[in-house]
Design an enzyme around this catalytic site. Structure first.
Site, short mmCIF file in Angstrom:
data_model
loop_
_atom_site.label_atom_id
_atom_site.label_comp_id
_atom_site.label_asym_id
_atom_site.label_seq_id
_atom_site.Cartn_x
_atom_site.Cartn_y
_atom_site.Cartn_z
N HIS A 100 -0.09 -4.00 11.15
CA HIS A 100 -0.01 -3.42 9.80
C HIS A 100 1.15 -4.00 9.01
O HIS A 100 1.29 -3.71 7.83
CB HIS A 100 0.18 -1.90 9.85
CG HIS A 100 -1.02 -1.19 10.34
ND1 HIS A 100 -2.22 -1.27 9.70
CD2 HIS A 100 -1.22 -0.42 11.42
CE1 HIS A 100 -3.11 -0.56 10.35
NE2 HIS A 100 -2.53 -0.04 11.41
N HIS A 126 11.27 -5.95 8.49
CA HIS A 126 9.83 -5.97 8.22
C HIS A 126 9.59 -5.43 6.81
O HIS A 126 10.50 -4.86 6.21
CB HIS A 126 9.08 -5.15 9.28
CG HIS A 126 9.49 -3.72 9.33
ND1 HIS A 126 10.43 -3.23 10.21
CD2 HIS A 126 9.13 -2.67 8.55
CE1 HIS A 126 10.60 -1.94 9.98
NE2 HIS A 126 9.84 -1.57 8.98
N HIS A 128 7.13 -3.42 3.74
CA HIS A 128 6.10 -2.45 3.38
C HIS A 128 5.72 -2.67 1.91
O HIS A 128 6.62 -2.88 1.07
CB HIS A 128 6.62 -1.01 3.50
CG HIS A 128 6.95 -0.60 4.90
ND1 HIS A 128 6.04 0.01 5.73
CD2 HIS A 128 8.09 -0.72 5.62
CE1 HIS A 128 6.61 0.25 6.91
NE2 HIS A 128 7.86 -0.17 6.87
N THR A 214 9.61 5.24 9.71
CA THR A 214 8.45 5.55 8.86
C THR A 214 7.13 5.18 9.53
O THR A 214 6.08 5.26 8.92
CB THR A 214 8.55 4.84 7.48
OG1 THR A 214 8.53 3.43 7.69
CG2 THR A 214 9.82 5.23 6.75
#
Ligand SMILES: *[C@@H]1O[C@H](CO)[C@@H](O)[C@H](O)[C@H]1NC(C)=O
Ligand SMILES: *[C@@H]1O[C@H](CO)[C@@H](O)[C@H](O)[C@H]1NC(C)=O
Ligand SMILES: *[C@@H]1O[C@H](CO)[C@@H](O)[C@H](O)[C@H]1NC(C)=O
Ligand SMILES: *[C@@H]1O[C@H](CO)[C@@H](O)[C@H](O)[C@H]1NC(C)=O
Length: 272
Positions: A100, A126, A128, A214
């Protein structure tokens, strides 16, 4: 008969390879993200993460979850937190598709962030999209998480928010690697030496609060630092990150969580 045997042998080989590549790596975040998704309509969507595994229950019943809306009227302005003290250094990195999101991993660490005498080593970052945290209800186009861990296992994350505009130079330096993993030929790729000091961090004003990871297992008691200044990223770069994740979704942002009675601070330098 022979072909059946061959087919069977091939199947066994493929299964072994799949098992090998999905072996969990030591990390507090879930590495194989195929078990959960960001589709609210799905049984594996964000409001069900806490039911998927007993170890993920905090995702549903935690009381200090992330992300949150950084509401101006809730913020307490402070100067005692001090400037962010980062001592980052170049280190060998790999880039990985976790299903993802895209993660850049510094296996040996890439320097540290110091908070209150504790040195938290930078292990990975990373992305999002759109942003997970919002500021006064406003959502941005991308959010970078720089994940650090102390020797005693405490995690702290720096979040940087981006809106569409000019390209981000750090992501530009990774373009060829992102394209290579987009081609599906590799899920993980050696990048070589990556210098985290190339990430633009405007440390003069930042939010600080206690929250959680998260993504599952949504571990709590994690201190968050969200840089107040918004950076820019190109539309193509945000799309490239989404395509490289090949999850056929156009978002990997967890919905906002309740602030409850948490302290929300904004560090701002005091001028005399
Ligand atoms: C959350 O739910 C799990 C499983 O139902 C339970 O074991 C745990 O005590 C709960 N935690 C809180 C903080 O309510
Ligand atoms: C990166 O890895 C290469 C090859 O293993 C090694 O020669 C080099 O010293 C490493 N660089 C850093 C900064 O760790
Ligand atoms: C740093 O220390 C202060 C004062 O003891 C404390 O209130 C704060 O929670 C600490 N911050 C972190 C991130 O541990
Ligand atoms: C929560 O984090 C603080 C530092 O950020 C640490 O001092 C404390 O021991 C942690 N509490 C638990 C229950 O892990």
């Amino acid at each position: 008969m022979a072909t059946k045997m061959e087919k069977f042998a091939t199947m066994v080989l493929i299964c072994c390879l799949l098992l090998f590549f999905s072996l969990p790596v030591m990390s507090r975040e879930v590495e194989d993200e195929s078990e959960f998704n960001y589709d609210e309509e799905s049984e594996n969507g964000p409001s069900h993460w806490g039911e998927l595994h007993p170890e993920w229950s905090l995702c549903n019943n935690g009381s200090m979850q992330s992300p949150i809306d950084l509401l101006n009227e809730r913020v307490e302005i402070v100067s005692h937190l001090g400037r962010l003290q980062m001592k980052y250094q170049p280190s060998n990195a790999t880039i990985k598709n976790r299903g993802h999101d895209i993660k850049l991993d510094w296996a040996a660490g890439a320097g540290f962030l110091q908070i209150n005498e504790t040195k938290y080593v930078l292990n990975q970052c990373h992305w999002h999209s759109p942003s997970e945290h919002t500021i006064d209800g406003q959502r941005f186009d991308l959010e970078l998480h720089m994940v650090h861990e102390s020797p005693s296992g405490q995690t702290t994350v720096i979040g940087i928010l981006y809106k569409i505009g000019g390209p981000d130079s750090f992501l530009s330096s990774l373009t060829s690697h992102l394209k290579a993993i987009s081609d599906k030929t590799e899920a993980e790729r050696v990048v070589g030496v990556v210098d985290p000091r190339q990430i633009k961090i405007f440390y003069k004003q930042y939010y600080r609060y206690m929250g959680s990871l998260t993504i599952p297992p949504c571990t709590e008691n994690i201190s968050w630092t969200i840089v107040r200044e918004i950076q820019s990223v190109s539309k193509e770069q945000v799309e490239l990150l989404r395509v490289a994740a090949h999850d056929e979704s156009d978002t990997n942002a967890r919905p906002l969580q309740l602030i409850n009675n948490r302290l929300l601070q904004l560090y701002r330098r005091q001028y005399y």
